[in-house]
Design a protein around this motif. Structure first.
Motif, PDB file in Angstrom:
ATOM      1  N   HIS A  26       1.096  -1.474  -0.166  1.00 51.76           N
ATOM      2  CA  HIS A  26       0.108   0.172  -0.102  1.00 51.76           C
ATOM      3  C   HIS A  26       0.828   1.348   0.213  1.00 51.76           C
TER       4      HIS A  26
ATOM      5  N   HIS B 288      -1.951  10.658  -4.624  1.00 52.01           N
ATOM      6  CA  HIS B 288      -1.796   9.202  -5.195  1.00 52.01           C
ATOM      7  C   HIS B 288      -2.258   8.147  -4.298  1.00 52.01           C
TER       8      HIS B 288
ATOM      9  N   ARG C 177      -2.112   3.246  -4.020  1.00 46.22           N
ATOM     10  CA  ARG C 177      -1.942   2.486  -4.269  1.00 46.22           C
ATOM     11  C   ARG C 177      -2.375   1.845  -3.248  1.00 46.22           C
TER      12      ARG C 177
ATOM     13  N   LYS D 280      -2.639  -2.543  -2.334  1.00 48.34           N
ATOM     14  CA  LYS D 280      -2.721  -3.865  -2.717  1.00 48.34           C
ATOM     15  C   LYS D 280      -3.451  -4.867  -2.935  1.00 48.34           C
TER      16      LYS D 280
END
Length: 170
Positions: free
Chosen positions: A138, A163, A165, A167
């Motif tokens: 993450h 941003h 991200r 997983k």
């Protein structure tokens, strides 16, 4: 002006209250400096400031403790060497690694930014300039990431936006 330059490798027993950056969940806690921790500081150069209790480091700065690691090209430590109040590290990038114990499993929180500031009195970490914070796949990116340890509050922003991200779980 009092100026001292020397090659530095210090190992200091320290009593410093601190935690680190839980990235996503309030029930996940990261251990930080404790009363029995030893801090090791390594740098090519160290210079005492004209003002008392300020030391500037240059060239391969590293600060290590049992659960923490800070690395940068330059750093400034405010407060007593064995009991710092604020540490500011700058580099391309400055790096922080913190061991986290999450549901009984140790994980590493990895952060990097142009500048990282730890302030003991506010119990917070501020990462500025292309900041990134990751754990277990993450990642949070932004121009600035701030973590209020006492309130377990993470915030991010900057001109490029934020941003995230994540997983996916298997």
């Amino acid at each position: 002006m009092r100026q001292i330059l020397y090659r530095l490798l210090l190992t200091i027993p320290i009593a410093l209250q601190c935690a680190a950056v839980p990235l996503f969940a309030a029930e996940e806690r990261i251990s930080g400096f404790s009363v029995d921790d030893t801090i090791t500081i390594r740098s090519s150069e160290a210079r005492m400031d004209e003002q008392s209790d300020i030391i500037h480091f240059a060239g391969g700065f590293e600060l290590r403790a049992d659960d923490w690691y800070l690395s940068s090209e330059q750093a400034t430590l405010y407060g007593k060497l064995d009991d710092p109040e604020t540490v500011v590290v700058t580099g391309d990038p400055a790096v922080i690694l913190v061991d986290a114990v999450i549901l009984g499993r140790t994980s590493v929180v990895n952060g990097k930014a142009a500048q990282i500031t730890y302030q003991r009195n506010s119990n917070s970490i501020l990462m500025e300039g292309d900041a990134s914070l990751s754990r277990d796949g993450h990642t949070l990116n932004g121009g600035e990431i701030q973590y209020d340890i006492g309130k377990d509050l993470l915030s991010a922003g900057g001109s490029g936006g934020v941003h995230i991200r994540v997983k996916p779980e298997k």
